[in-house]
Design a protein around this motif. Structure first.
Motif, PDB file in Angstrom:
ATOM      1  N   PHE A  10     -17.456 -36.888  -8.830  1.00 13.55           N
ATOM      2  CA  PHE A  10     -17.640 -35.454  -8.669  1.00 13.55           C
ATOM      3  C   PHE A  10     -17.782 -35.000  -7.221  1.00 13.55           C
ATOM      4  N   SER A  11     -17.756 -35.905  -6.270  1.00 15.04           N
ATOM      5  CA  SER A  11     -17.795 -35.492  -4.874  1.00 15.04           C
ATOM      6  C   SER A  11     -16.373 -35.181  -4.411  1.00 15.04           C
ATOM      7  N   PHE A  12     -16.259 -34.431  -3.319  1.00 21.34           N
ATOM      8  CA  PHE A  12     -14.926 -34.080  -2.821  1.00 21.34           C
ATOM      9  C   PHE A  12     -14.273 -35.296  -2.194  1.00 21.34           C
ATOM     10  N   ARG A  13     -13.039 -35.500  -2.546  1.00 22.93           N
ATOM     11  CA  ARG A  13     -12.214 -36.534  -1.953  1.00 22.93           C
ATOM     12  C   ARG A  13     -10.821 -35.974  -1.747  1.00 22.93           C
ATOM     13  N   LEU A  14     -10.177 -36.442  -0.739  1.00 24.83           N
ATOM     14  CA  LEU A  14      -8.798 -36.039  -0.492  1.00 24.83           C
ATOM     15  C   LEU A  14      -7.895 -36.492  -1.635  1.00 24.83           C
ATOM     16  N   VAL A  15      -8.256 -37.591  -2.252  1.00 21.78           N
ATOM     17  CA  VAL A  15      -7.488 -38.118  -3.376  1.00 21.78           C
ATOM     18  C   VAL A  15      -7.521 -37.140  -4.548  1.00 21.78           C
ATOM     19  N   SER A  16      -8.661 -36.479  -4.757  1.00 27.83           N
ATOM     20  CA  SER A  16      -8.761 -35.498  -5.838  1.00 27.83           C
ATOM     21  C   SER A  16      -7.819 -34.327  -5.588  1.00 27.83           C
ATOM     22  N   LEU A  17      -7.763 -33.882  -4.365  1.00 24.22           N
ATOM     23  CA  LEU A  17      -6.857 -32.795  -4.011  1.00 24.22           C
ATOM     24  C   LEU A  17      -5.403 -33.218  -4.220  1.00 24.22           C
ATOM     25  N   CYS A  18      -5.073 -34.429  -3.842  1.00 27.65           N
ATOM     26  CA  CYS A  18      -3.713 -34.941  -4.062  1.00 27.65           C
ATOM     27  C   CYS A  18      -3.409 -35.030  -5.556  1.00 27.65           C
ATOM     28  N   GLY A  19      -4.384 -35.421  -6.362  1.00 29.90           N
ATOM     29  CA  GLY A  19      -4.193 -35.478  -7.808  1.00 29.90           C
ATOM     30  C   GLY A  19      -3.928 -34.116  -8.406  1.00 29.90           C
ATOM     31  N   ILE A  20      -4.635 -33.101  -7.919  1.00 33.11           N
ATOM     32  CA  ILE A  20      -4.406 -31.735  -8.396  1.00 33.11           C
ATOM     33  C   ILE A  20      -3.003 -31.278  -8.020  1.00 33.11           C
ATOM     34  N   LEU A  21      -2.582 -31.580  -6.812  1.00 29.81           N
ATOM     35  CA  LEU A  21      -1.233 -31.194  -6.376  1.00 29.81           C
ATOM     36  C   LEU A  21      -0.151 -31.913  -7.181  1.00 29.81           C
ATOM     37  N   ILE A  22      -0.364 -33.182  -7.486  1.00 27.91           N
ATOM     38  CA  ILE A  22       0.590 -33.932  -8.312  1.00 27.91           C
ATOM     39  C   ILE A  22       0.670 -33.316  -9.701  1.00 27.91           C
ATOM     40  N   ALA A  23      -0.484 -32.967 -10.273  1.00 33.21           N
ATOM     41  CA  ALA A  23      -0.503 -32.383 -11.612  1.00 33.21           C
ATOM     42  C   ALA A  23       0.198 -31.030 -11.639  1.00 33.21           C
ATOM     43  N   ILE A  24      -0.009 -30.212 -10.624  1.00 39.10           N
ATOM     44  CA  ILE A  24       0.661 -28.913 -10.566  1.00 39.10           C
ATOM     45  C   ILE A  24       2.176 -29.105 -10.459  1.00 39.10           C
ATOM     46  N   TYR A  25       2.598 -30.067  -9.657  1.00 39.21           N
ATOM     47  CA  TYR A  25       4.027 -30.347  -9.530  1.00 39.21           C
ATOM     48  C   TYR A  25       4.619 -30.832 -10.860  1.00 39.21           C
ATOM     49  N   VAL A  26       3.926 -31.754 -11.517  1.00 40.32           N
ATOM     50  CA  VAL A  26       4.409 -32.276 -12.796  1.00 40.32           C
ATOM     51  C   VAL A  26       4.456 -31.158 -13.836  1.00 40.32           C
ATOM     52  N   PHE A  27       3.443 -30.306 -13.839  1.00 40.12           N
ATOM     53  CA  PHE A  27       3.422 -29.205 -14.795  1.00 40.12           C
ATOM     54  C   PHE A  27       4.561 -28.221 -14.539  1.00 40.12           C
ATOM     55  N   SER A  28       4.945 -28.058 -13.282  1.00 41.47           N
ATOM     56  CA  SER A  28       6.062 -27.162 -12.977  1.00 41.47           C
ATOM     57  C   SER A  28       7.398 -27.753 -13.436  1.00 41.47           C
ATOM     58  N   LEU A  29       7.453 -29.059 -13.641  1.00 42.13           N
ATOM     59  CA  LEU A  29       8.680 -29.701 -14.108  1.00 42.13           C
ATOM     60  C   LEU A  29       8.866 -29.616 -15.618  1.00 42.13           C
TER      61      LEU A  29
END
Length: 104
Positions: A10-29
């Motif tokens: 639950f702490s902020f990590r750059l990896v979490s942000l990358c995961g959100i971006l990957i999910a948004i990209y996959v959802f757009s596909l």
């Protein structure tokens, strides 16, 4: 410093942000012919997200730790945690996006 898994999840990590971006990209596909479940049940999604987590950890290791091998086993443990966390974030974000678009 709290080293529990829940704190790391639950702490902020750059990896979490990358995961959100990957999910948004996959959802757009997703489309009518290619459903979200076809992405969720495919291994490349998890392999790519794990590779992103490894790349972020390696870049962090080079920039912050200057590539020292002093605590290399600790870095390997953090890399494994990052891979687990990014995959959880991708699945959770995709689930959230699916629920939001389905019911709203």
């Amino acid at each position: 410093m709290n080293d529990s898994f829940w704190h790391k999840l639950f702490s902020f990590r750059l990896v979490s942000l990358c995961g959100i971006l990957i999910a948004i990209y996959v959802f757009s596909l997703t489309s009518e012919t290619r459903s979200l479940s076809s992405f969720l049940f495919s291994a490349p999604l998890y392999i790519v997200s794990s590779l992103v987590a490894i790349a972020v950890r390696i870049i962090s290791w080079i920039v912050v730790d200057k590539g020292t091998f002093y605590e290399f086993s600790h870095i390997l443990g953090q890399t494994l945690e990052d891979c687990i966390i990014i995959n959880l974030v991708v699945v959770c974000t995709l689930s959230f996006l699916f629920l939001v678009t389905s019911f709203i």
